[in-house]
Design a protein around this motif. Sequence first.
Motif, mmCIF file in Angstrom:
data_model
loop_
_atom_site.group_PDB
_atom_site.id
_atom_site.type_symbol
_atom_site.label_atom_id
_atom_site.label_comp_id
_atom_site.label_asym_id
_atom_site.label_seq_id
_atom_site.Cartn_x
_atom_site.Cartn_y
_atom_site.Cartn_z
ATOM 1 N N ALA A 46 0.829 -1.203 0.000
ATOM 2 C CA ALA A 46 0.000 0.000 0.000
ATOM 3 C C ALA A 46 0.865 1.256 0.000
ATOM 4 N N VAL A 47 1.871 1.282 0.849
ATOM 5 C CA VAL A 47 2.743 2.457 0.938
ATOM 6 C C VAL A 47 3.570 2.606 -0.333
ATOM 7 N N HIS A 48 4.084 1.510 -0.863
ATOM 8 C CA HIS A 48 4.859 1.544 -2.104
ATOM 9 C C HIS A 48 4.003 2.078 -3.255
ATOM 10 N N ASP A 49 2.760 1.634 -3.337
ATOM 11 C CA ASP A 49 1.867 2.088 -4.401
ATOM 12 C C ASP A 49 1.636 3.598 -4.312
ATOM 13 N N VAL A 50 1.398 4.086 -3.109
ATOM 14 C CA VAL A 50 1.201 5.523 -2.915
ATOM 15 C C VAL A 50 2.494 6.283 -3.237
ATOM 16 N N ALA A 51 3.632 5.733 -2.851
ATOM 17 C CA ALA A 51 4.913 6.383 -3.159
ATOM 18 C C ALA A 51 5.113 6.491 -4.671
ATOM 19 N N ALA A 111 5.764 9.874 -6.629
ATOM 20 C CA ALA A 111 6.947 10.035 -7.485
ATOM 21 C C ALA A 111 6.541 10.422 -8.914
ATOM 22 N N ASP A 112 5.485 9.802 -9.434
ATOM 23 C CA ASP A 112 5.000 10.155 -10.776
ATOM 24 C C ASP A 112 4.623 11.639 -10.823
ATOM 25 N N TRP A 113 3.896 12.077 -9.805
ATOM 26 C CA TRP A 113 3.457 13.473 -9.728
ATOM 27 C C TRP A 113 4.654 14.419 -9.638
ATOM 28 N N GLU A 115 7.768 13.974 -10.593
ATOM 29 C CA GLU A 115 8.536 14.034 -11.840
ATOM 30 C C GLU A 115 7.811 14.843 -12.913
ATOM 31 N N LYS A 116 6.483 14.768 -12.923
ATOM 32 C CA LYS A 116 5.711 15.498 -13.926
ATOM 33 C C LYS A 116 5.602 16.981 -13.584
ATOM 34 N N GLU A 117 5.265 17.287 -12.349
ATOM 35 C CA GLU A 117 4.986 18.667 -11.940
ATOM 36 C C GLU A 117 6.229 19.455 -11.535
ATOM 37 N N PHE A 118 7.264 18.761 -11.088
ATOM 38 C CA PHE A 118 8.481 19.423 -10.589
ATOM 39 C C PHE A 118 9.715 18.744 -11.182
ATOM 40 N N PRO A 119 9.873 18.809 -12.502
ATOM 41 C CA PRO A 119 10.990 18.106 -13.138
ATOM 42 C C PRO A 119 12.368 18.612 -12.707
ATOM 43 N N ALA A 120 12.434 19.813 -12.155
ATOM 44 C CA ALA A 120 13.729 20.350 -11.710
ATOM 45 C C ALA A 120 14.185 19.722 -10.393
ATOM 46 N N VAL A 121 13.293 19.036 -9.708
ATOM 47 C CA VAL A 121 13.645 18.409 -8.433
ATOM 48 C C VAL A 121 14.494 17.178 -8.704
ATOM 49 N N ASP A 122 15.607 17.091 -8.007
ATOM 50 C CA ASP A 122 16.499 15.946 -8.134
ATOM 51 C C ASP A 122 15.943 14.817 -7.272
ATOM 52 N N LEU A 123 15.278 13.860 -7.913
ATOM 53 C CA LEU A 123 14.650 12.740 -7.213
ATOM 54 C C LEU A 123 15.271 11.433 -7.671
ATOM 55 N N ASP A 124 15.776 10.649 -6.714
ATOM 56 C CA ASP A 124 16.245 9.297 -7.015
ATOM 57 C C ASP A 124 15.025 8.389 -6.853
ATOM 58 N N ARG A 125 14.275 8.265 -7.937
ATOM 59 C CA ARG A 125 13.010 7.523 -7.923
ATOM 60 C C ARG A 125 13.199 6.085 -7.425
ATOM 61 N N GLU A 126 14.217 5.415 -7.949
ATOM 62 C CA GLU A 126 14.455 4.022 -7.577
ATOM 63 C C GLU A 126 14.696 3.892 -6.072
ATOM 64 N N ALA A 127 15.495 4.790 -5.507
ATOM 65 C CA ALA A 127 15.764 4.736 -4.070
ATOM 66 C C ALA A 127 14.488 4.987 -3.264
ATOM 67 N N ALA A 128 13.695 5.977 -3.681
ATOM 68 C CA ALA A 128 12.460 6.298 -2.952
ATOM 69 C C ALA A 128 11.491 5.118 -2.987
ATOM 70 N N LEU A 129 11.340 4.494 -4.142
ATOM 71 C CA LEU A 129 10.397 3.376 -4.238
ATOM 72 C C LEU A 129 10.901 2.157 -3.476
ATOM 73 N N VAL A 144 14.690 14.517 -0.396
ATOM 74 C CA VAL A 144 13.337 14.503 -0.944
ATOM 75 C C VAL A 144 12.803 13.068 -0.945
ATOM 76 N N GLU A 145 13.668 12.109 -1.221
ATOM 77 C CA GLU A 145 13.252 10.707 -1.235
ATOM 78 C C GLU A 145 12.716 10.277 0.126
ATOM 79 N N ASP A 146 13.416 10.676 1.194
ATOM 80 C CA ASP A 146 12.988 10.321 2.554
ATOM 81 C C ASP A 146 11.637 10.958 2.873
ATOM 82 N N LEU A 147 11.467 12.213 2.454
ATOM 83 C CA LEU A 147 10.200 12.905 2.692
ATOM 84 C C LEU A 147 9.068 12.228 1.921
ATOM 85 N N LEU A 148 9.352 11.804 0.697
ATOM 86 C CA LEU A 148 8.347 11.119 -0.103
ATOM 87 C C LEU A 148 7.903 9.833 0.595
#
Length: 196
Positions: free
Chosen positions: A44-49, A53-55, A57-71, A128-132
């Motif tokens: 459930a938490v992974h799905d919400v994350a 993350a999709d949002w 990357e789409k809305e804030f592309p300038a944010v440096d997000l390590d998507r793989e680490a966050a998920l 940002v990953e930890d906050l996500l």
Amino acid sequence: MSSEALRRALSDPGEPPLRPLPDEVAALLEQLAAPPRLAAHLRAVHDVARTLADWLEKEFPAVDLDREAALFGAAVHDIGKTVHPGELSGPGSAHEQAGHELLLTQGISEERARFARTHAAWGEDVGVEDLLVSIADKIWKAKRVEDLEQLLVDRLTVASGQSPWEVFMALDDLLDRIAADADGRLAFQARHPVDG
């Protein structure tokens, strides 16, 4: 050997449908004979994350997000509850450090294992990953934590150049939409037993 109940928690589509955990995490949960309720919660938490993350990357592309680490972090944040199963149905924070140590003993890098520690204690020094992951761990059940959300708003404001109010409104709208499906996620988690 994993139980049939754990396999169901890892594969049950859910309502609303929940995406599967990464194969690496599912295999680790089976190896640890994780409680089915824990696997359901992590899904459930992974799905919400993933939605967050999709949002982002789409809305804030300038944010440096390590998507793989966050998920990955969302998928393992409570893995310490395999060591402290009483914290699946009751309060406690012993699972945080235990999860971190468990992941390290399984050969997971510190960079990825940290989420077991940081998902419940956030501050200015987390990424940002930890906050996500922390927000996903709250909003999956429609819980809002103003201080936590404000930390993400602050990071997104700096990275995007948008006004804090614009960022707040966009995040608030997303979190309201995610929270609307909380009852389904809670019911999904409750369908899976605490004991295997």
